[in-house]
Motif scaffolding. Structure first.
Motif, PDB file in Angstrom:
ATOM      1  N   GLY A   3       0.817  -1.213   0.000  1.00 35.79           N
ATOM      2  CA  GLY A   3       0.000   0.000   0.000  1.00 35.79           C
ATOM      3  C   GLY A   3       0.848   1.258   0.000  1.00 35.79           C
ATOM      4  N   PHE A   4       1.954   1.206   0.746  1.00 31.40           N
ATOM      5  CA  PHE A   4       2.947   2.286   0.698  1.00 31.40           C
ATOM      6  C   PHE A   4       3.445   2.467  -0.740  1.00 31.40           C
ATOM      7  N   MET A   5       3.706   1.330  -1.394  1.00 34.96           N
ATOM      8  CA  MET A   5       4.209   1.352  -2.763  1.00 34.96           C
ATOM      9  C   MET A   5       3.172   1.882  -3.752  1.00 34.96           C
ATOM     10  N   SER A   6       1.950   1.354  -3.687  1.00 28.94           N
ATOM     11  CA  SER A   6       0.935   1.787  -4.662  1.00 28.94           C
ATOM     12  C   SER A   6       0.610   3.268  -4.485  1.00 28.94           C
ATOM     13  N   SER A   7       0.675   3.753  -3.244  1.00 26.84           N
ATOM     14  CA  SER A   7       0.468   5.191  -3.012  1.00 26.84           C
ATOM     15  C   SER A   7       1.554   6.011  -3.688  1.00 26.84           C
ATOM     16  N   ASN A   8       2.810   5.595  -3.481  1.00 22.16           N
ATOM     17  CA  ASN A   8       3.916   6.318  -4.103  1.00 22.16           C
ATOM     18  C   ASN A   8       3.877   6.230  -5.627  1.00 22.16           C
ATOM     19  N   CYS A   9       3.429   5.077  -6.138  1.00 20.05           N
ATOM     20  CA  CYS A   9       3.427   4.893  -7.594  1.00 20.05           C
ATOM     21  C   CYS A   9       2.462   5.848  -8.296  1.00 20.05           C
ATOM     22  N   ILE A  10       1.273   6.035  -7.723  1.00 21.19           N
ATOM     23  CA  ILE A  10       0.321   6.914  -8.404  1.00 21.19           C
ATOM     24  C   ILE A  10       0.711   8.380  -8.231  1.00 21.19           C
ATOM     25  N   LEU A  11       1.567   8.655  -7.233  1.00 18.74           N
ATOM     26  CA  LEU A  11       2.026  10.026  -7.031  1.00 18.74           C
ATOM     27  C   LEU A  11       3.271  10.306  -7.871  1.00 18.74           C
ATOM     28  N   LYS A  12       4.318   9.500  -7.689  1.00 20.23           N
ATOM     29  CA  LYS A  12       5.554   9.707  -8.449  1.00 20.23           C
ATOM     30  C   LYS A  12       5.409   9.271  -9.906  1.00 20.23           C
ATOM     31  N   SER A  44       8.283   9.461   1.369  1.00 24.66           N
ATOM     32  CA  SER A  44       6.990   9.359   2.041  1.00 24.66           C
ATOM     33  C   SER A  44       5.879   9.815   1.099  1.00 24.66           C
ATOM     34  N   PRO A  45       4.825   8.998   0.916  1.00 24.58           N
ATOM     35  CA  PRO A  45       3.704   9.453   0.074  1.00 24.58           C
ATOM     36  C   PRO A  45       3.134  10.791   0.524  1.00 24.58           C
ATOM     37  N   ILE A  46       3.174  11.053   1.820  1.00 25.00           N
ATOM     38  CA  ILE A  46       2.639  12.318   2.335  1.00 25.00           C
ATOM     39  C   ILE A  46       3.380  13.511   1.721  1.00 25.00           C
ATOM     40  N   SER A  47       4.655  13.310   1.402  1.00 29.20           N
ATOM     41  CA  SER A  47       5.454  14.401   0.831  1.00 29.20           C
ATOM     42  C   SER A  47       5.126  14.678  -0.627  1.00 29.20           C
ATOM     43  N   HIS A  48       4.301  13.803  -1.247  1.00 27.41           N
ATOM     44  CA  HIS A  48       4.078  13.920  -2.687  1.00 27.41           C
ATOM     45  C   HIS A  48       2.595  14.022  -3.057  1.00 27.41           C
ATOM     46  N   VAL A  49       1.738  14.329  -2.081  1.00 25.26           N
ATOM     47  CA  VAL A  49       0.287  14.336  -2.346  1.00 25.26           C
ATOM     48  C   VAL A  49      -0.099  15.343  -3.431  1.00 25.26           C
ATOM     49  N   GLY A  50       0.681  16.389  -3.578  1.00 25.70           N
ATOM     50  CA  GLY A  50       0.360  17.392  -4.595  1.00 25.70           C
ATOM     51  C   GLY A  50       0.456  16.865  -6.015  1.00 25.70           C
ATOM     52  N   LYS A  51       1.070  15.707  -6.186  1.00 27.68           N
ATOM     53  CA  LYS A  51       1.239  15.130  -7.526  1.00 27.68           C
ATOM     54  C   LYS A  51       0.068  14.246  -7.943  1.00 27.68           C
ATOM     55  N   LEU A  52      -0.891  14.053  -7.053  1.00 26.66           N
ATOM     56  CA  LEU A  52      -2.001  13.142  -7.368  1.00 26.66           C
ATOM     57  C   LEU A  52      -2.833  13.668  -8.533  1.00 26.66           C
ATOM     58  N   GLU A  53      -2.984  12.828  -9.562  1.00 27.27           N
ATOM     59  CA  GLU A  53      -3.823  13.169 -10.706  1.00 27.27           C
ATOM     60  C   GLU A  53      -4.846  12.079 -10.999  1.00 27.27           C
ATOM     61  N   GLY A  54      -4.509  10.841 -10.707  1.00 28.69           N
ATOM     62  CA  GLY A  54      -5.413   9.738 -10.996  1.00 28.69           C
ATOM     63  C   GLY A  54      -6.380   9.464  -9.864  1.00 28.69           C
ATOM     64  N   SER A  55      -7.033   8.293  -9.911  1.00 28.58           N
ATOM     65  CA  SER A  55      -8.023   7.885  -8.912  1.00 28.58           C
ATOM     66  C   SER A  55      -7.332   7.059  -7.832  1.00 28.58           C
ATOM     67  N   TYR A  56      -7.608   7.399  -6.586  1.00 30.39           N
ATOM     68  CA  TYR A  56      -6.874   6.810  -5.459  1.00 30.39           C
ATOM     69  C   TYR A  56      -7.868   6.360  -4.403  1.00 30.39           C
ATOM     70  N   LEU A  57      -7.792   5.073  -4.014  1.00 33.36           N
ATOM     71  CA  LEU A  57      -8.639   4.505  -2.966  1.00 33.36           C
ATOM     72  C   LEU A  57      -7.757   4.103  -1.796  1.00 33.36           C
ATOM     73  N   LEU A  58      -8.057   4.642  -0.630  1.00 34.41           N
ATOM     74  CA  LEU A  58      -7.267   4.443   0.580  1.00 34.41           C
ATOM     75  C   LEU A  58      -8.124   3.685   1.589  1.00 34.41           C
ATOM     76  N   ILE A  59      -7.601   2.577   2.153  1.00 32.29           N
ATOM     77  CA  ILE A  59      -8.385   1.689   3.021  1.00 32.29           C
ATOM     78  C   ILE A  59      -7.578   1.360   4.270  1.00 32.29           C
ATOM     79  N   HIS A  60      -8.250   1.334   5.430  1.00 32.80           N
ATOM     80  CA  HIS A  60      -7.551   1.010   6.676  1.00 32.80           C
ATOM     81  C   HIS A  60      -8.535   0.501   7.729  1.00 32.80           C
ATOM     82  N   GLY A  61      -8.045  -0.331   8.643  1.00 33.84           N
ATOM     83  CA  GLY A  61      -8.818  -0.766   9.796  1.00 33.84           C
ATOM     84  C   GLY A  61      -8.437   0.055  11.014  1.00 33.84           C
TER      85      GLY A  61
END
Length: 721
Positions: free
Chosen positions: A594-603, A646-663
């Protein structure tokens, strides 16, 4: 936390066969329609050429004894139906002389590996059953002389005398969230992968144990809702990266004299004590000590009487040294050790003073499991990837390093359980095309003696689904990196068409997702997506395991840099395939994935159209000390390594669709990770989707949870990809 038995009951109910359909459904996947049959709790005996299996369904359970040579059932050792006290059997262990059995029932899970349970001692000859304690306890273990049982309760250690029925408390300072004796704290359990932090010596007169002083470890709390009017708070000690860890110390308790001595490690960095194990010399304890960076490991021997510490082996690495359970002592107290010091994980033989006798295995391949040493023939048995890094085979080799023999002939994943005399082994085999089967093999030549069990009925039933095959390949990125990969194409694949691509990965250090083995639950989901017109692919990038230390440790101090680069580069390669629609590439991962997929859609916002991140780490500052610092050092030493990736450092790059899930009850990757990510996305004015699962841990399961979760993710893929 969750009750193991209730979860098992639900799983068995959900595992009733579902009538086959041409199209895979989520209801079938999570209803257990594709579950394989296995040999549950298979254990080889130590004193006889036999093995045991736990058989029986819900509300019952029996330990059956079988003969290795004939595979015939010898007897039923115990059936829970014969004892009103036994509400089924959760797990069991034999005494060293195998005349008694410790049986766990009513187990209640604490964290990933730890649990408490009601324990009973069963005398096989007299058929008498005795309760060990009125309380639910942890990790009970027979003494080597078969006379006593030690166990943990409320952070202290106790010893039960089987002859008298008397119980003696041997530590008294245990306090919740302050001091633990003989049982690991949260981070040791999770990252050093053990719970019982004590060990009996061969004479049964000494107990070595680790004491954890976690009083200065910061406390983490999470709300537990459970449908009540007010939430309850669950608090436990959790050292995040750079924070205080438990102060650990080693102690040896003398059972006869009722005395305890603390062991002093002078001039040796003993920040962590990840393993203790008594040697064949009844008064010599082996102890593994490692520094906070986990790149300087010492193996020492401790005299159980005097407490004298003798250095035996010292190993360092420019990145980190992995801790394993492969240390094995031979009759002369020489020992087997595995190490990556030549660049690949191999077997070494040292004498009792720590002098290297020889490197037993060599080559540009990894030993993946050590099975044991046959003192009669002088042979070592092990598992390796010598037949390709996605495969596993069982081998025999002489202690001299000669006469190596491959004992398994089928290409895929082979695992062995050896008979006590090493004449036979039960081999479990599976591949991407063949479901798990079990067979008895001869340990001399690997010839199959007899098949024990198979899953041919499942294989036959799957024919109706016309499922596509998982194709294994190697992808070479534009930077020249060769990466293992698999791909699943629709069964009616047409190379003249363009298909959307859905990528899955985990990518954590030393991990492997591209493996030639039978389907997991996720695999059936991927097959379902392929039936619906998607190509699904998985790529193991740099940092993953079983291709040598350099390939694995290149990510040191920069988690998420090269791994993300490889996923983006692999997606670009796949996107150039004639049949892949490069404008419709998505990626999914759980935890590190999940860390990876977050970074991938950002970077990789110019490559990935959508991403799903389940229970992701969003900044390694928020994760535990042992794991994170092993690969990153501390945040104080390596701030840029933590923040730049850190994905948090790159949130401004988000352009696609992102689904975030947690318990919300995730004790491993805290929901705090997602909350801080959400806040960062909000402040960057980015639109995204998210789902929170109340009171669910890192696995996010229970009841209809997985069905609902995978329905949500499937719908998201259909909408966004």
């Amino acid at each position: 936390m969750k009750n193991i038995k209730n979860s098992l009951y639900l799983f068995l109910l959900l595992s009733l066969p579902v009538l086959g359909q041409q199209k895979i459904t989520l209801e079938e996947i999570w209803g257990g329609a594709f579950r394989t049959q296995g040999m549950y709790s298979l254990e080889a005996m130590k004193n006889t050429n036999q093995y045991t299996v736990l058989n029986g369904g819900w509300g019952s359970g029996q330990i059956d004894l079988y003969d290795f040579a004939t595979l015939e059932k010898v007897t039923t050792i115990i059936s829970s139906k014969d004892f009103s006290e036994l509400d089924g059997i959760d797990s069991y262990t034999f005494s060293p002389d195998e005349k008694k059995v410790l049986i766990a029932v009513n187990s209640e899970q604490i964290f990933r590996h730890s649990f408490v349970a009601d324990y009973f001692i069963y005398d096989i000859a007299s058929k008498k059953l005795v309760r060990l304690s009125d309380n639910k306890v942890q990790e009970p273990t027979f003494s080597a002389d078969n006379s006593k049982i030690a166990y943990g309760y409320n952070n202290n250690l106790y010893v039960y005398d089987m002859a008298t029925g008397a119980t003696k408390q041997i530590t008294t300072d245990g306090v919740k969230n302050a001091v633990i004796n003989g049982i690991t704290d949260w981070v040791y359990e999770e990252e050093f992968a053990f719970v019982r932090a004590y060990d009996w010596n061969a004479a049964g007169d000494k107990i070595a144990y680790i004491r954890f002083d976690e009083s200065e470890v910061p406390e983490f709390s999470m709300d537990i809702y459970q449908g009540g009017l007010y939430p309850q708070q669950y608090s436990f000690k959790y050292p995040k990266a750079g924070e205080n860890n438990s102060k650990v110390s080693l102690h040896i308790y003398d059972v006869k004299n009722n005395t305890t001595q603390k062991i002093a490690f002078t001039n040796i960095d003993a920040y962590y004590i990840p393993r203790i194990k008594w040697t064949n010399d009844e008064q010599t304890l082996s102890v593994q000590l490692i520094n906070r960076h986990q790149n300087d490991l010492n193996l020492v021997f401790v005299n159980g009487n005097s407490g004298k510490v003798t250095p035996v082996l010292h190993e360092t690495d420019k990145a980190y040294v992995d801790i394993t359970d492969n240390l094995t002592f031979l009759n002369d107290n020489s020992f087997i050790w595995t190490s990556e010091k030549d660049g690949f994980n191999h077997i070494y033989h040292y004498d009792k003073s720590g002098k290297l006798i020889r490197q037993v295995t060599k080559g540009d391949w990894e030993v993946t499991a050590y099975y044991g040493f046959d003192k009669k023939t002088g042979n070592i048995f092990y598992q390796s990837v010598e037949n390709g890094s996605v495969n596993r085979d069982v081998y025999r080799i002489a202690l001299t390093g000669k006469n190596k023999t491959r004992l398994t002939q089928k290409t895929g994943t082979n695992n062995a359980t050896f008979s006590p005399n090493f004449e036979y082994f039960i081999n479990s085999f599976s591949s991407a095309q063949e479901p798990t089967s079990y067979a008895l093999l001869n340990a001399k030549n690997g010839k199959e003696v007899k098949e024990i069990a198979n899953n041919n009925a499942l294989k036959d039933r799957l024919v109706n689904y016309n499922l596509p095959t998982k194709e294994f390949t190697t992808i070479k990125t534009d930077k020249g990196h060769e990466l293992n990969a698999w791909m699943i194409k629709p069964a009616n694949f047409d190379s003249s068409k363009k298909y959307p691509l859905f990528m899955y990965q985990y990518s954590g250090p030393g991990s492997q997702e591209v493996a030639n083995k039978w389907n997991s639950y996720n695999d059936y989901w991927f097959l379902m997506l392929a039936q619906q017109g998607y190509i699904v692919a998985c790529v193991d990038g740099r940092g993953t395991g079983f291709k040598g230390a350099d390939f694995k440790k290149v990510t040191y101090k920069e988690l998420g840099k090269y791994e993300v680069e490889d996923q983006i580069d692999a997606a670009k390669v796949l996107g150039r395939y004639d049949y892949v629609d490069a404008s419709r590439i998505g990626i999914f991962g759980w935890s590190f994935g999940g860390f990876m997929s977050s970074n991938c859609i950002l970077k990789g916002n110019d490559v990935f159209k959508m991403a799903i991140a389940v229970a992701p780490v969003t900044n390694w500052r928020l994760y535990d000390s042992v794991y994170t610092e092993r690969y990153m050092q501390t945040p104080q030493e390596n701030a840029s390594g933590y923040d730049d990736n850190s994905p948090i450092s790159h949130v401004g790059k988000l352009e696609g669709s992102y689904l975030l899930i947690h318990g919300t009850a995730d004790d491993n990757v805290h929901v705090q990770n997602t909350m801080l990510m959400v806040e960062a996305l909000i402040q960057a004015n980015k639109q995204f989707d998210w789902a929170i699962y109340p009171d669910k841990n890192h696995g996010i399961y229970g009841g209809a949870t997985r069905l609902q979760l995978f329905t949500k993710m499937t719908n998201f893929i259909k909408e966004k990809l």
